[in-house]
Write a protein that holds these residues in place. Sequence first.
Motif, short mmCIF file in Angstrom:
data_model
loop_
_atom_site.label_atom_id
_atom_site.label_comp_id
_atom_site.label_asym_id
_atom_site.label_seq_id
_atom_site.Cartn_x
_atom_site.Cartn_y
_atom_site.Cartn_z
N GLY A 190 0.79 -1.06 0.00
CA GLY A 190 -0.06 0.09 -0.03
C GLY A 190 0.71 1.18 -0.02
N GLY A 191 2.20 1.23 0.46
CA GLY A 191 2.83 2.38 0.58
C GLY A 191 2.68 3.36 1.84
N LEU A 192 3.73 4.00 2.19
CA LEU A 192 3.33 4.52 3.43
C LEU A 192 2.75 6.06 3.64
CD1 LEU A 192 7.17 4.25 4.79
CD2 LEU A 192 5.38 2.73 5.17
N HIS A 193 2.83 6.43 2.18
CA HIS A 193 1.83 7.75 1.93
C HIS A 193 0.50 7.74 2.05
CE1 HIS A 193 0.47 5.94 -1.47
NE2 HIS A 193 0.01 6.95 -2.21
N GLN A 194 0.13 8.92 2.64
CA GLN A 194 -1.59 8.91 2.67
C GLN A 194 -2.02 9.36 1.45
OE1 GLN A 194 -3.25 8.75 5.00
NE2 GLN A 194 -5.07 10.26 4.98
N ALA B 79 11.94 20.45 4.61
CA ALA B 79 11.21 19.95 3.41
C ALA B 79 10.00 19.10 3.82
CB ALA B 79 12.10 19.16 2.21
N PRO B 80 9.19 18.69 2.96
CA PRO B 80 8.07 17.65 3.69
C PRO B 80 8.68 16.50 3.86
CG PRO B 80 7.52 18.65 1.32
CD PRO B 80 8.94 19.05 1.50
N SER B 81 8.02 15.67 4.77
CA SER B 81 8.54 14.33 5.16
C SER B 81 8.78 13.40 3.87
CB SER B 81 7.46 13.80 6.24
OG SER B 81 7.73 12.45 6.26
N PRO B 82 8.40 12.99 2.98
CA PRO B 82 8.44 12.18 2.12
C PRO B 82 9.81 12.55 1.34
CG PRO B 82 6.16 12.62 1.99
CD PRO B 82 6.67 13.57 2.97
N VAL B 140 3.49 11.95 9.38
CA VAL B 140 1.95 11.63 10.09
C VAL B 140 1.39 12.84 10.50
CG1 VAL B 140 0.64 10.14 11.78
CG2 VAL B 140 2.75 9.04 10.61
N ALA B 141 2.26 13.50 11.42
CA ALA B 141 1.70 14.55 11.89
C ALA B 141 0.95 15.71 10.84
CB ALA B 141 2.48 15.36 12.90
N ALA B 142 1.94 15.88 9.97
CA ALA B 142 1.47 16.67 8.69
C ALA B 142 0.36 16.23 7.75
CB ALA B 142 2.83 17.15 8.07
N GLY B 143 -0.02 15.06 7.84
CA GLY B 143 -0.87 14.46 7.09
C GLY B 143 -0.42 13.89 5.65
N GLU B 144 0.81 13.89 5.52
CA GLU B 144 1.59 13.09 4.45
C GLU B 144 1.60 11.93 4.33
OE1 GLU B 144 4.28 17.39 4.27
OE2 GLU B 144 5.02 15.45 5.40
N LEU B 145 1.77 11.37 5.39
CA LEU B 145 1.74 9.65 5.67
C LEU B 145 0.89 9.03 6.73
CD1 LEU B 145 5.69 9.37 6.74
CD2 LEU B 145 4.70 9.35 4.39
N ARG B 146 0.26 7.88 6.01
CA ARG B 146 -0.89 7.30 6.55
C ARG B 146 -1.11 7.58 8.25
NH1 ARG B 146 -1.98 1.49 4.61
NH2 ARG B 146 -1.91 1.80 2.32
#
Lengths: 198, 198
Positions: A190-194, B79-82, B140-146
């Motif tokens: 699924g990947g880590l990304h939202q 930079a963004p987490s990813p 995760v906090a920034a909503g960029e990761l699940r």
Amino acid sequence: MSVALRSRRRDELVSAAARLFSERGYHGTSMQDLGDALGLLRGSLYAHIGSKQDLLFDVVDQGARRFLQRGEHAVHQVAPSPQRLRDFLVGHAEVAIEQLDAGRVFLNEWRYLDDSLQEDIKTKRDAYEEMVRGILRDGVAAGELRADLDISLAARLVLSCGNWIYSWYRLDGEMSPSAVGEAFANMIIGGLHQEEAV
Amino acid sequence: MSVALRSRRRDELVSAAARLFSERGYHGTSMQDLGDALGLLRGSLYAHIGSKQDLLFDVVDQGARRFLQRGEHAVHQVAPSPQRLRDFLVGHAEVAIEQLDAGRVFLNEWRYLDDSLQEDIKTKRDAYEEMVRGILRDGVAAGELRADLDISLAARLVLSCGNWIYSWYRLDGEMSPSAVGEAFANMIIGGLHQEEAV
DNA sequence: ATTCTACAAACAAACAGTTGTTTGGAACAG
DNA sequence: CTGTTCCAAACAACTGTTTGTTTGTAGAAT
């Protein structure tokens, strides 16, 4: 010569070797150490084995065989590729943890095998990796996995997290082996990304 | 006693140790072997080091420091987490491959260090892992990761594929270190599955 | 039942070589 | 002339393996 190929004592010796080779490494374990573990003099061990190399091969080969056996089960399932991948990782995690010692030796000490024995193990390891590549190829062909996937690299990703389990998994931990496999499979697939929208 | 902490000869010795420990393992490498590599008798090496353990620590510590240094660079980026995760993996792959020997020793032979030296290395390794967890938590906090990510397990996934590079990467291969890091980051972040719609 | 035979399992001792480390002295540098 | 670097030699302990011999224990023959 003429060494008993199978006997209670020999099995004890092989599993003592698995434990000690895993803890101290092949070169860090002496025949003395192995003798002590069984309550025998080191010379007496040669009634059951041909050489220290024999022992190493037995342990490594045992580790390899169990992984292969369990892997085949996952591969030959009739199910979508992601499901088979999930099953493969669960099986890998289960085997890895149920035989922590032999598995560690399989991964870390195989390189100390003499050339001919090493070839045997390399063949088995390649076959195991090929199982993963097969699953991934099927998935791409069926449109279940990304079309632009680098199959070899993706297989390495899968095997990496499976093999690295040895260096962090603790038996007293809270996660079961199959839960570990499931979790890794979910993240990888699924990947880590939202995901933006569903 | 009174061992030169830094000298040309000592550096030669440490890098010979890195190569040999990496190829044959710590216990599989004798002081004899190291002496041969420099064209010295094994006793002569003790003009430059205190013990074989010293050498092992030097090699392992060198490996650890380079990873930490490069890791900090990725973490402290704005930079963004990813993106930071991508940079971390690229840096890891670069360091891993530019110092294949020391890195292999860092990963495989650290457990043969005496207890006190081992603690030092464990601390550095933990700090390195914490970098990855930090990046993931931010994401995760920034909503960029699940949101439902198991941070520890995800960090292990990242580190696993980074650390396993040693067992398959060949210098004559066609992929550059940074390309390997990029590719792993893409697969881990995006997942292997085919996205339904974009 | 008692003997004889057969055999595997273990010991005790040695094999020749290697292990990491220390010492005393020589050669050589600044 | 003061250190550093190295050799030569020794240190005691340990390496994996082989040997000759003893032990315990089965099954067969008496």
